[in-house]
Design a protein around this motif. Structure first.
Motif, short mmCIF file in Angstrom:
data_model
loop_
_atom_site.label_atom_id
_atom_site.label_comp_id
_atom_site.label_asym_id
_atom_site.label_seq_id
_atom_site.Cartn_x
_atom_site.Cartn_y
_atom_site.Cartn_z
N ARG A 14 -6.49 -10.23 7.81
CA ARG A 14 -5.36 -9.20 7.42
C ARG A 14 -5.77 -8.01 6.87
N LEU A 18 -5.53 -4.23 8.34
CA LEU A 18 -4.71 -3.37 7.65
C LEU A 18 -5.63 -2.08 7.27
N GLU A 29 -1.97 -1.99 -3.10
CA GLU A 29 -1.32 -1.90 -1.82
C GLU A 29 -2.03 -2.87 -0.88
N LEU A 30 -3.25 -2.98 -0.74
CA LEU A 30 -3.72 -3.91 0.41
C LEU A 30 -3.68 -5.25 -0.10
N GLU A 32 -1.08 -6.55 -2.05
CA GLU A 32 0.41 -6.82 -1.92
C GLU A 32 0.51 -7.07 -0.61
N LYS A 33 0.05 -6.47 0.51
CA LYS A 33 0.24 -6.49 1.99
C LYS A 33 -0.31 -8.03 2.41
#
Length: 156
Positions: A14, A18, A29-30, A32-33
């Protein structure tokens, strides 16, 4: 098991997915995603980089805006395919900035080159003065791109 053989889990994959889409994504942000907290995500990112899975980050450039939107694929057949000859050819290819990609091919020819220039005149010069004079080149055949439909640099 060495680092090159390490299995990638769904978090690693993942992260790679991303960052392939947005290499400038902040780690917060990475994380969190991906579904991790910031520190474990940073550790995984560092490991992926140290292991060479993620080899770097770069800008996606609009080559047409730079006046380099002429693309041609050139098949190259060599007169000699022994290791020393291949190495000589490979070194020569690396010295030609207009060759954007080069792939050794199993088939009726030996290499496929992606060549990017400003226009057909510049391509003819690169083909005649640079590519055709590379070591062991026997013949070439070229296909000019009319319109790119899907290419790595077009991913947003």
């Amino acid at each position: 098991m060495n680092s090159g053989e390490r299995q990638l889990d769904h978090f690693d994959r993942r992260i790679i997915d991303l960052l392939s889409g947005d290499g400038r994504m902040p780690v917060t942000e990475l994380a969190e995603k991906v579904g991790l907290s910031k520190t474990p995500c940073q550790v995984r990112l560092k490991r992926l980089m140290d292991d060479g899975v993620i080899r770097g980050f770069r800008a996606v450039v609009d080559m047409a805006r730079l006046g380099l939107d002429h693309v041609a694929f050139t098949e190259v057949k060599l007169s000699d395919t022994r290791e020393a000859a291949l190495a000589e050819f490979n070194r020569g290819v690396m010295a030609i900035p207009e060759i954007e990609e080069a792939h050794m091919i199993a088939g009726n020819f030996d290499y496929l080159l992606k060549v990017r220039t400003a226009d057909i005149r510049r391509f003819r010069m690169v083909l005649g003065e640079k590519i055709s004079t590379l070591p062991h080149v026997s013949n070439t055949s070229t296909f000019v791109v009319m319109e790119p439909i899907k290419e790595q640099s077009l991913k947003a």
